[in-house]
Design an enzyme around this catalytic site. Sequence first.
Site, PDB file in Angstrom:
ATOM      1  N   LYS A 224       0.859   8.166   3.156  1.00 30.74           N
ATOM      2  CA  LYS A 224       1.240   9.574   2.884  1.00 30.74           C
ATOM      3  C   LYS A 224       2.747   9.709   2.953  1.00 30.74           C
ATOM      4  O   LYS A 224       3.382  10.391   2.171  1.00 30.74           O
ATOM      5  CB  LYS A 224       0.570  10.477   3.929  1.00 30.74           C
ATOM      6  CG  LYS A 224       0.848  11.962   3.721  1.00 30.74           C
ATOM      7  CD  LYS A 224       0.122  12.812   4.754  1.00 30.74           C
ATOM      8  CE  LYS A 224       0.706  14.231   4.775  1.00 30.74           C
ATOM      9  NZ  LYS A 224       0.846  14.740   6.140  1.00 30.74           N
TER      10      LYS A 224
ATOM     11  N   ASP B 114      -6.918   7.773  17.144  1.00 31.45           N
ATOM     12  CA  ASP B 114      -7.133   7.823  15.694  1.00 31.45           C
ATOM     13  C   ASP B 114      -7.792   6.542  15.199  1.00 31.45           C
ATOM     14  O   ASP B 114      -7.389   5.978  14.182  1.00 31.45           O
ATOM     15  CB  ASP B 114      -5.783   8.060  14.991  1.00 31.45           C
ATOM     16  CG  ASP B 114      -5.976   8.653  13.607  1.00 31.45           C
ATOM     17  OD1 ASP B 114      -5.013   8.690  12.827  1.00 31.45           O
ATOM     18  OD2 ASP B 114      -7.111   9.053  13.299  1.00 31.45           O
TER      19      ASP B 114
ATOM     20  N   GLY C  13       5.068   7.197   2.790  1.00 30.52           N
ATOM     21  CA  GLY C  13       5.923   6.195   2.155  1.00 30.52           C
ATOM     22  C   GLY C  13       5.163   4.914   1.898  1.00 30.52           C
ATOM     23  O   GLY C  13       3.976   4.811   2.209  1.00 30.52           O
TER      24      GLY C  13
ATOM     25  N   GLY D  95       0.851  -1.194   0.000  1.00 26.71           N
ATOM     26  CA  GLY D  95       0.000   0.000   0.000  1.00 26.71           C
ATOM     27  C   GLY D  95       0.878   1.232   0.000  1.00 26.71           C
ATOM     28  O   GLY D  95       2.075   1.163   0.234  1.00 26.71           O
ATOM     29  N   ARG D  96       0.247   2.329  -0.297  1.00 25.45           N
ATOM     30  CA  ARG D  96       0.971   3.599  -0.338  1.00 25.45           C
ATOM     31  C   ARG D  96       0.404   4.521   0.735  1.00 25.45           C
ATOM     32  O   ARG D  96      -0.748   4.879   0.674  1.00 25.45           O
ATOM     33  CB  ARG D  96       0.782   4.259  -1.718  1.00 25.45           C
ATOM     34  CG  ARG D  96       1.655   3.642  -2.801  1.00 25.45           C
ATOM     35  CD  ARG D  96       0.997   3.695  -4.191  1.00 25.45           C
ATOM     36  NE  ARG D  96       1.842   2.962  -5.141  1.00 25.45           N
ATOM     37  CZ  ARG D  96       2.011   1.643  -5.079  1.00 25.45           C
ATOM     38  NH1 ARG D  96       1.414   0.944  -4.141  1.00 25.45           N
ATOM     39  NH2 ARG D  96       2.793   1.015  -5.941  1.00 25.45           N
TER      40      ARG D  96
END
Length: 273
Positions: free
Chosen positions: A24, A137, A26, A21-22
């Site tokens: 924010k 979060d 890296g 996955g990408r």
Amino acid sequence: STAAEKKRWTLNDFDIGKPLGRGKFGHVYFSREKKSNHIVALKVLFKSQLKQSQVEHQLRREVEIQSHLRHPNILRLYGYFYDQKRVYLILEYAAKGELYKELQKCKYFSERRAATYVASLARALIYCHGKHVIHRDIKPENLLVGAQGELKIADFGWSVHTFNRRRTMCGTLDYLPPEMVESVEHDANVDIWSLGVLCYEFLYGVPPFEAKEHSDTYRRIIQVDLKFPPKPIVSSAAKDLISQMLVKDSSQRLPLHKLLEHPWIVQYADPSG
Ligand SMILES: O=C(O)Cn1ncc2ncnc(NCCc3cnc(NC(=O)Nc4cccc(Cl)c4)s3)c21
């Protein structure tokens, strides 16, 4: 702490596989530690971006906090290392990936699946709060699914030890409880609010205070403008639980141990978790 925490890891210790996955900051790669053949997820963060966003202290706090957490529903952070340009997080691999993709695919979850997830999260949060850690979060993007379908809370990038409560604004708006939106002092009860928002989203497919504009979301949160749509049909027990969690006064929110005894959880949650 185990040997893994002490060892000085380098990139040469790992075979790097496909990107998972990408984020924010890296990418995350499916990887294998060469000597043990242990499968891990390696998150690669660019120091330049961490510096630019001034989150180095948050990352250090996450590594510190995570090194003391051991729970089946909390994604392990085994260790970290860095080189000239990057910081690498050595993470437990969650074979079934991101929960929010699953939620998008099936729109909303059955009451049984939702209750099973909520009970797992409540147990993980009870464990964290017992160690004076609040996550702050809790949202679908930070939840991963293990090989047996078990839920894993990930990304403690916003967590804090409750000794030094922070007023920093964090995360997406939808999950912020009133006291964080009004940026007043907050405590572990913020995670109860977010779990209530999550439970609503598991059952309806959308968060309870969603609105087009940020300002409208703020207002709906602060007013606790909670409405239950007619569709999909949801049991009154579920609505009762959500209504006891989404309470403006944080001290009046249903405590997590009481949540585990709530009729909806007792009736619908899979004991296996
Ligand atoms: O790769 C995917 O997108 C999905 N995926 N699929 C399978 C899988 N198995 C394990 N992990 C995954 N992803 C990484 C989850 C994280 C855990 N902990 C984190 N911590 C963090 O990012 N901290 C951090 C970063 C930048 C700044 C700061 Cl202050 C803190 S990210 C997986």
